[in-house]
Design a protein around this motif. Sequence first.
Motif, PDB file in Angstrom:
ATOM      1  N   VAL A 110       0.841  -1.205   0.000  1.00 58.72           N
ATOM      2  CA  VAL A 110       0.000   0.000   0.000  1.00 58.72           C
ATOM      3  C   VAL A 110       0.874   1.253   0.000  1.00 58.72           C
ATOM      4  CG1 VAL A 110      -1.866   1.230   1.136  1.00 58.72           C
ATOM      5  CG2 VAL A 110      -1.756  -1.279   1.286  1.00 58.72           C
ATOM      6  N   ASP A 111       0.588   2.150  -0.931  1.00 57.52           N
ATOM      7  CA  ASP A 111       1.295   3.428  -1.042  1.00 57.52           C
ATOM      8  C   ASP A 111       0.489   4.468  -0.255  1.00 57.52           C
ATOM      9  OD1 ASP A 111       3.003   5.425  -1.731  1.00 57.52           O
ATOM     10  OD2 ASP A 111       2.476   5.465  -3.856  1.00 57.52           O
ATOM     11  N   TRP A 112       0.751   4.558   1.039  1.00 59.02           N
ATOM     12  CA  TRP A 112      -0.094   5.331   1.936  1.00 59.02           C
ATOM     13  C   TRP A 112      -0.017   6.828   1.679  1.00 59.02           C
ATOM     14  CZ3 TRP A 112      -3.457   2.547   4.499  1.00 59.02           C
ATOM     15  CH2 TRP A 112      -3.144   1.210   4.800  1.00 59.02           C
ATOM     16  N   SER A 113      -1.197   7.464   1.605  1.00 55.56           N
ATOM     17  CA  SER A 113      -1.280   8.924   1.586  1.00 55.56           C
ATOM     18  C   SER A 113      -1.837   9.426   2.915  1.00 55.56           C
ATOM     19  CB  SER A 113      -2.153   9.406   0.417  1.00 55.56           C
ATOM     20  OG  SER A 113      -3.441   8.825   0.478  1.00 55.56           O
ATOM     21  N   PHE A 114      -2.795   8.683   3.499  1.00 52.12           N
ATOM     22  CA  PHE A 114      -3.313   9.015   4.823  1.00 52.12           C
ATOM     23  C   PHE A 114      -2.353   8.480   5.875  1.00 52.12           C
ATOM     24  CE2 PHE A 114      -5.562   7.405   8.587  1.00 52.12           C
ATOM     25  CZ  PHE A 114      -6.149   8.576   9.055  1.00 52.12           C
ATOM     26  N   THR A 115      -1.935   9.343   6.769  1.00 50.12           N
ATOM     27  CA  THR A 115      -1.008   8.915   7.826  1.00 50.12           C
ATOM     28  C   THR A 115      -1.606   9.076   9.217  1.00 50.12           C
ATOM     29  OG1 THR A 115       0.012  11.117   7.962  1.00 50.12           O
ATOM     30  CG2 THR A 115       0.978   9.543   6.406  1.00 50.12           C
ATOM     31  N   GLY A 116      -2.871   9.499   9.289  1.00 54.84           N
ATOM     32  CA  GLY A 116      -3.512   9.695  10.579  1.00 54.84           C
ATOM     33  C   GLY A 116      -3.954  11.139  10.742  1.00 54.84           C
ATOM     34  N   ASP A 117      -4.564  11.433  11.896  1.00 53.20           N
ATOM     35  CA  ASP A 117      -4.974  12.798  12.203  1.00 53.20           C
ATOM     36  C   ASP A 117      -4.650  13.079  13.669  1.00 53.20           C
ATOM     37  OD1 ASP A 117      -6.994  11.454  13.653  1.00 53.20           O
ATOM     38  OD2 ASP A 117      -8.385  11.589  11.955  1.00 53.20           O
ATOM     39  N   LYS A 118      -5.303  14.070  14.258  1.00 53.65           N
ATOM     40  CA  LYS A 118      -4.971  14.468  15.626  1.00 53.65           C
ATOM     41  C   LYS A 118      -5.313  13.388  16.652  1.00 53.65           C
ATOM     42  CE  LYS A 118      -5.388  19.451  14.889  1.00 53.65           C
ATOM     43  NZ  LYS A 118      -6.099  20.703  15.282  1.00 53.65           N
ATOM     44  N   THR A 119      -6.300  12.565  16.356  1.00 54.92           N
ATOM     45  CA  THR A 119      -6.738  11.568  17.333  1.00 54.92           C
ATOM     46  C   THR A 119      -6.375  10.133  16.969  1.00 54.92           C
ATOM     47  OG1 THR A 119      -8.929  11.378  16.266  1.00 54.92           O
ATOM     48  CG2 THR A 119      -8.681  13.019  18.034  1.00 54.92           C
ATOM     49  N   THR A 120      -6.018   9.901  15.718  1.00 56.10           N
ATOM     50  CA  THR A 120      -5.735   8.538  15.264  1.00 56.10           C
ATOM     51  C   THR A 120      -4.420   8.487  14.503  1.00 56.10           C
ATOM     52  OG1 THR A 120      -8.118   8.090  15.037  1.00 56.10           O
ATOM     53  CG2 THR A 120      -6.595   6.573  13.942  1.00 56.10           C
ATOM     54  N   ALA A 121      -3.579   7.528  14.844  1.00 53.98           N
ATOM     55  CA  ALA A 121      -2.301   7.348  14.157  1.00 53.98           C
ATOM     56  C   ALA A 121      -2.329   6.057  13.344  1.00 53.98           C
ATOM     57  CB  ALA A 121      -1.154   7.312  15.160  1.00 53.98           C
ATOM     58  N   LEU A 122      -1.821   6.129  12.128  1.00 49.74           N
ATOM     59  CA  LEU A 122      -1.659   4.936  11.302  1.00 49.74           C
ATOM     60  C   LEU A 122      -0.397   4.202  11.727  1.00 49.74           C
ATOM     61  CD1 LEU A 122      -2.372   3.206   8.761  1.00 49.74           C
ATOM     62  CD2 LEU A 122      -0.976   4.810   7.434  1.00 49.74           C
ATOM     63  N   LEU A 123      -0.499   2.874  11.824  1.00 51.50           N
ATOM     64  CA  LEU A 123       0.659   2.047  12.170  1.00 51.50           C
ATOM     65  C   LEU A 123       0.581   0.765  11.352  1.00 51.50           C
ATOM     66  CD1 LEU A 123       2.408   1.624  15.485  1.00 51.50           C
ATOM     67  CD2 LEU A 123       1.596  -0.468  14.405  1.00 51.50           C
ATOM     68  N   ILE A 124       1.710   0.343  10.798  1.00 50.03           N
ATOM     69  CA  ILE A 124       1.756  -0.812   9.906  1.00 50.03           C
ATOM     70  C   ILE A 124       2.430  -1.995  10.601  1.00 50.03           C
ATOM     71  CG2 ILE A 124       2.381  -1.611   7.601  1.00 50.03           C
ATOM     72  CD1 ILE A 124       0.532   0.856   7.688  1.00 50.03           C
ATOM     73  N   LEU A 125       1.866  -3.178  10.421  1.00 48.77           N
ATOM     74  CA  LEU A 125       2.501  -4.415  10.884  1.00 48.77           C
ATOM     75  C   LEU A 125       3.342  -4.965   9.741  1.00 48.77           C
ATOM     76  CD1 LEU A 125      -0.469  -6.167  12.740  1.00 48.77           C
ATOM     77  CD2 LEU A 125       1.351  -4.763  13.732  1.00 48.77           C
ATOM     78  N   VAL A 126       4.633  -5.121   9.980  1.00 47.03           N
ATOM     79  CA  VAL A 126       5.557  -5.640   8.979  1.00 47.03           C
ATOM     80  C   VAL A 126       6.273  -6.857   9.562  1.00 47.03           C
ATOM     81  CG1 VAL A 126       5.847  -3.377   7.915  1.00 47.03           C
ATOM     82  CG2 VAL A 126       7.413  -4.093   9.732  1.00 47.03           C
ATOM     83  N   CYS A 127       7.185  -7.437   8.780  1.00 50.60           N
ATOM     84  CA  CYS A 127       7.934  -8.604   9.249  1.00 50.60           C
ATOM     85  C   CYS A 127       9.375  -8.494   8.788  1.00 50.60           C
ATOM     86  CB  CYS A 127       7.283  -9.892   8.748  1.00 50.60           C
ATOM     87  SG  CYS A 127       7.429 -10.136   6.960  1.00 50.60           S
TER      88      CYS A 127
END
Length: 254
Positions: A110-127
């Motif tokens: 996924v080529d992320w453009s949304f990274t979160g806002d003031k109340t929610t953070a984006l976090l990715i599970l990788v390996c």
Amino acid sequence: MTAQLPKVVITTTASIDGRIAISRDTLLMESDAAARWAVIKPEGTDEMLGARRGEHGASVTLEGSGSFIRDDAPAVTLPDPRLSDVELRQDWVPRRAPSWFVVADSRGRVDWSFTGDKTTALLILVCAGTPLGYLQLLRDRGIGYLCAGLDQVDLTEALARIATVLDARTVVADSGGTFNAALLRAGLVDEIDVVTLPGLIGGVGTPSIVDGAPLDDAQVPIRAELIDCQVTPAGLVRTRYRVLNESGPKSRSR
């Protein structure tokens, strides 16, 4: 002894025949598919779904990458890694937030453009097998990630890290059938919360509540116990089930 894991609730919205999308090659986040899906959404659907999210009190929403990208999508253009392999493979959480939107994307699709806002953070599970260029891309965009597993995300390890690093007691998995199946087969799900819409979709291969590989000769169906059932005048049916994990991490940690 299994590490402490958060409570995991699968929340899903499906047709009477258990379909959660219009077809295999459409995403509900696309406007055309969403408009067609809305045909079977009676009055009060959005209100019920909003109330359901609040009831579970989860600080983490968990999804798989398949909810955001088609199987045939082109590969993401990755930068050259500027940090060392060792540094890139370490967990990276650049900021804290009251709530988290966590997505498993071990292949870096996924080529992320949304990274979160003031109340929610984006976090990715990788390996460990996630391309280093993708980890560099996440850092460049200020997107945090947790590394769990070798060739793919180890869901048990990932949930343990989510509980520890994000201080999460409850996780809502609002994902597709393949990801739901992986969680269930690993014995990681405590409850399933299904809102059934009064409509039928059908179609061989259309995504359903639980997809994934079929049971093999040694596997048996996963049992569940009804917790609650609600029916609205408009024809919505909400059912909640407790998953009876007779094997897997959840049963051993209790």
